[in-house]
Scaffold this motif. Structure first.
Motif, PDB file in Angstrom:
ATOM      1  N   LEU A  63       0.833  -1.196   0.000  1.00  0.00           N
ATOM      2  CA  LEU A  63       0.000   0.000   0.000  1.00  0.00           C
ATOM      3  C   LEU A  63       0.873   1.253   0.000  1.00  0.00           C
ATOM      4  CD1 LEU A  63      -2.748  -0.929   2.640  1.00  0.00           C
ATOM      5  CD2 LEU A  63      -3.012  -0.873   0.157  1.00  0.00           C
ATOM      6  N   GLY A  64       1.905   1.272   0.848  1.00  0.00           N
ATOM      7  CA  GLY A  64       2.788   2.433   0.899  1.00  0.00           C
ATOM      8  C   GLY A  64       3.514   2.655  -0.415  1.00  0.00           C
ATOM      9  N   CYS A  65       4.014   1.573  -1.009  1.00  0.00           N
ATOM     10  CA  CYS A  65       4.712   1.715  -2.290  1.00  0.00           C
ATOM     11  C   CYS A  65       3.749   2.125  -3.396  1.00  0.00           C
ATOM     12  CB  CYS A  65       5.427   0.411  -2.633  1.00  0.00           C
ATOM     13  SG  CYS A  65       6.844   0.041  -1.563  1.00  0.00           S
ATOM     14  N   GLY A  66       2.509   1.636  -3.330  1.00  0.00           N
ATOM     15  CA  GLY A  66       1.511   2.076  -4.305  1.00  0.00           C
ATOM     16  C   GLY A  66       1.208   3.553  -4.169  1.00  0.00           C
ATOM     17  N   ALA A  67       1.133   4.043  -2.926  1.00  0.00           N
ATOM     18  CA  ALA A  67       0.900   5.476  -2.711  1.00  0.00           C
ATOM     19  C   ALA A  67       2.054   6.297  -3.272  1.00  0.00           C
ATOM     20  CB  ALA A  67       0.718   5.749  -1.214  1.00  0.00           C
ATOM     21  N   ALA A  68       3.287   5.833  -3.068  1.00  0.00           N
ATOM     22  CA  ALA A  68       4.442   6.532  -3.621  1.00  0.00           C
ATOM     23  C   ALA A  68       4.408   6.509  -5.147  1.00  0.00           C
ATOM     24  CB  ALA A  68       5.737   5.896  -3.107  1.00  0.00           C
ATOM     25  N   LEU A  69       3.976   5.392  -5.715  1.00  0.00           N
ATOM     26  CA  LEU A  69       3.859   5.287  -7.168  1.00  0.00           C
ATOM     27  C   LEU A  69       2.852   6.294  -7.706  1.00  0.00           C
ATOM     28  CD1 LEU A  69       4.398   3.882  -9.860  1.00  0.00           C
ATOM     29  CD2 LEU A  69       2.774   2.092  -9.172  1.00  0.00           C
ATOM     30  N   PHE A  70       1.745   6.478  -6.985  1.00  0.00           N
ATOM     31  CA  PHE A  70       0.771   7.468  -7.461  1.00  0.00           C
ATOM     32  C   PHE A  70       1.349   8.879  -7.389  1.00  0.00           C
ATOM     33  CE2 PHE A  70      -2.762  10.419  -7.201  1.00  0.00           C
ATOM     34  CZ  PHE A  70      -3.472  10.047  -8.324  1.00  0.00           C
ATOM     35  N   ALA A 114      -3.480  18.407 -11.471  1.00  0.00           N
ATOM     36  CA  ALA A 114      -4.282  19.236 -10.565  1.00  0.00           C
ATOM     37  C   ALA A 114      -4.076  18.839  -9.114  1.00  0.00           C
ATOM     38  CB  ALA A 114      -5.753  19.137 -10.932  1.00  0.00           C
ATOM     39  N   LEU A 115      -3.646  17.602  -8.883  1.00  0.00           N
ATOM     40  CA  LEU A 115      -3.438  17.116  -7.525  1.00  0.00           C
ATOM     41  C   LEU A 115      -2.070  17.487  -6.961  1.00  0.00           C
ATOM     42  CD1 LEU A 115      -4.898  13.509  -7.979  1.00  0.00           C
ATOM     43  CD2 LEU A 115      -6.018  15.434  -6.833  1.00  0.00           C
ATOM     44  N   TYR A 116      -1.191  17.988  -7.811  1.00  0.00           N
ATOM     45  CA  TYR A 116       0.202  18.200  -7.386  1.00  0.00           C
ATOM     46  C   TYR A 116       0.341  19.129  -6.177  1.00  0.00           C
ATOM     47  CZ  TYR A 116       5.192  19.117  -7.580  1.00  0.00           C
ATOM     48  OH  TYR A 116       6.524  19.240  -7.252  1.00  0.00           O
ATOM     49  N   ARG A 148     -11.309   5.651 -10.146  1.00  0.00           N
ATOM     50  CA  ARG A 148     -10.345   5.876 -11.224  1.00  0.00           C
ATOM     51  C   ARG A 148      -9.140   4.962 -11.104  1.00  0.00           C
ATOM     52  NH1 ARG A 148     -11.953  11.359 -10.210  1.00  0.00           N
ATOM     53  NH2 ARG A 148     -13.120  12.207 -11.981  1.00  0.00           N
ATOM     54  N   GLU A 149      -8.912   4.432  -9.908  1.00  0.00           N
ATOM     55  CA  GLU A 149      -7.812   3.485  -9.693  1.00  0.00           C
ATOM     56  C   GLU A 149      -8.344   2.066  -9.486  1.00  0.00           C
ATOM     57  OE1 GLU A 149      -4.764   4.522 -10.137  1.00  0.00           O
ATOM     58  OE2 GLU A 149      -5.501   6.584 -10.416  1.00  0.00           O
ATOM     59  N   ASP A 150      -9.565   1.822  -9.959  1.00  0.00           N
ATOM     60  CA  ASP A 150     -10.180   0.488  -9.903  1.00  0.00           C
ATOM     61  C   ASP A 150     -10.363  -0.026  -8.476  1.00  0.00           C
ATOM     62  OD1 ASP A 150     -10.325   0.298 -12.718  1.00  0.00           O
ATOM     63  OD2 ASP A 150      -8.230  -0.342 -12.801  1.00  0.00           O
ATOM     64  N   CYS A 151     -10.692   0.882  -7.580  1.00  0.00           N
ATOM     65  CA  CYS A 151     -10.965   0.517  -6.192  1.00  0.00           C
ATOM     66  C   CYS A 151     -12.287   1.135  -5.758  1.00  0.00           C
ATOM     67  CB  CYS A 151      -9.833   0.999  -5.270  1.00  0.00           C
ATOM     68  SG  CYS A 151      -8.249   0.178  -5.574  1.00  0.00           S
ATOM     69  N   LEU A 152     -12.796   0.669  -4.639  1.00  0.00           N
ATOM     70  CA  LEU A 152     -14.058   1.176  -4.109  1.00  0.00           C
ATOM     71  C   LEU A 152     -13.818   1.880  -2.786  1.00  0.00           C
ATOM     72  CD1 LEU A 152     -16.531  -1.800  -4.727  1.00  0.00           C
ATOM     73  CD2 LEU A 152     -16.443   0.378  -5.965  1.00  0.00           C
ATOM     74  N   ARG A 264      -4.620   8.837  -4.119  1.00  0.00           N
ATOM     75  CA  ARG A 264      -5.474   9.723  -4.931  1.00  0.00           C
ATOM     76  C   ARG A 264      -6.584  10.312  -4.071  1.00  0.00           C
ATOM     77  NH1 ARG A 264      -6.308   9.013 -11.163  1.00  0.00           N
ATOM     78  NH2 ARG A 264      -7.267  11.023 -11.583  1.00  0.00           N
ATOM     79  N   VAL A 265      -7.191   9.487  -3.222  1.00  0.00           N
ATOM     80  CA  VAL A 265      -8.254   9.958  -2.340  1.00  0.00           C
ATOM     81  C   VAL A 265      -7.700  10.971  -1.338  1.00  0.00           C
ATOM     82  CG1 VAL A 265      -9.818   9.247  -0.486  1.00  0.00           C
ATOM     83  CG2 VAL A 265      -9.706   7.923  -2.608  1.00  0.00           C
ATOM     84  N   LEU A 266      -6.550  10.680  -0.753  1.00  0.00           N
ATOM     85  CA  LEU A 266      -5.978  11.585   0.250  1.00  0.00           C
ATOM     86  C   LEU A 266      -5.620  12.940  -0.359  1.00  0.00           C
ATOM     87  CD1 LEU A 266      -3.644   9.133   2.199  1.00  0.00           C
ATOM     88  CD2 LEU A 266      -5.800  10.114   2.999  1.00  0.00           C
TER      89      LEU A 266
END
Length: 329
Positions: A63-70, A114-116, A148-152, A264-266
């Motif tokens: 999860l942490g590495c995925g967040a960094a990837l985003f 826009a999220l930057y 948008r990231e295929d999650c709910l 993305r949500v955060l």
């Protein structure tokens, strides 16, 4: 694509943004390796930063590495580049989490760029939030961000919220009864006392937040092993506003997608003026995790509980120097 010195400087700035992502106990469990000959940035999990007690299957690490990837994708778009990740490119190497093809296009992807501004504004807040309700339109936007990231992302009703908060409190009891869990958490907290780990990682005492006055708080108390004197007390909200992030399946690739959705949500929540904190405690115990999901939801597996609301922003937690997590070849 062979990269120039200028290109590598730009990619370095992207990695600097990537590592601002949240991770379990701020362990920062990622490594990035750039191949200048191909323009591919490999993302690895760092086994040295795994947590065998609280995260034995490394789901939280993913999860942490995925967040960094985003974050990397957002920073790339901000610079007019594309970052196209291939998840788990080599199944025989479970620590090789992604290969990201980087290419300069000069055309930012508007939804990502826009999220930057929120990348460095987002911090976990362990302070009380107000009882002001979050507008439905904002919650709908957060749900859309996860999709948008295929999650709910599900926002539970009153009965399910009560159930989840009971699980949070049960997990506190489990944690207090587990010497190994308490010791692992203590290795990732920083109070300035001798013998603690580097100040560039872990949870510093100024990010603990206040002690709950009266009953259990909806945030993890990282001060439990230390009992720091003169720590302020506060009354937290009676009914936290929470959301559950999940996927239909529970595989490493789903964990990486969930990490990207989480970030993305955060970031969107930060731009919407919300304070956020993460509640992973019940999900660290197999006996409790399955009860977190709403049986009426399409979510098969919950990966993170989010607490959302209006309140003071959290303190920034430290990050290691980028060259400790980034290699250029």
């Amino acid at each position: 694509m062979s990269m120039t010195e200028h290109d590598t400087a730009v990619v370095t700035s992207m990695v600097e943004a990537a590592v601002t992502a949240p991770s379990m106990h701020n362990s920062q469990p990622w490594k990035f390796v750039l191949s200048t000959g191909t323009g591919v940035l490999a993302v690895y999990g760092d086994p040295v930063r795994s947590m065998p007690v609280g995260d034995p299957d490394n789901r939280g690490l993913h999860l942490g590495c995925g967040a960094a990837l985003f974050n990397l994708r957002v920073a790339a778009s901000h610079r007019g580049w594309t970052a196209r990740p291939e998840l788990l490119p080599h199944p025989s190497d479970s620590w090789h989490l992604a290969d990201v093809v980087l290419q300069e296009t000069g055309s930012p992807e508007s939804e990502l760029s826009a999220l930057y501004p929120a990348v460095r504004q987002r911090h976990t807040s362990r302070f009380p939030f107000s009882d002001e309700e979050i507008p439905t339109a904002i919650l709908d936007g957060l749900r859309a961000a996860a999709l948008r990231e295929d999650c709910l992302l599900t926002v539970p009703g009153a009965w399910h919220t009560d159930t989840v908060m009971e699980l949070v409190h049960d997990s506190e009891l489990f944690e207090s009864a587990s010497t190994s869990m308490r010791e692992e958490i203590a290795t990732w907290t920083r109070t300035g006392r001798p013998g603690e780990g580097p100040s560039t990682e872990g949870i510093p005492s100024d990010a603990f937040g206040p002690k709950q006055f009266g009953v259990s708080a909806p945030v993890r108390d990282f001060d439990t092993p230390h009992n720091m004197p003169n720590r302020a007390e506060a009354v937290f909200e009676k009914r936290p506003q929470i959301a559950l992030l999940g996927t239909a399946k529970d595989r490493p690739v789903d964990w990486l997608r969930a990490g990207q959705a989480l970030q993305r949500v955060l970031l969107q929540a930060t731009l919407d003026g919300l304070a956020t904190s993460l509640m992973s405690q019940p999900l660290e115990w197999p006996e409790l995790r399955s009860f977190a999901r709403d049986p009426s939801s399409a979510t098969g597996f919950v990966h993170m509980l989010l607490r959302l609301g209006y309140g003071p922003p959290g303190a920034a937690t430290p990050r290691r120097p980028v060259d400790e997590a980034f290699t250029i070849r």
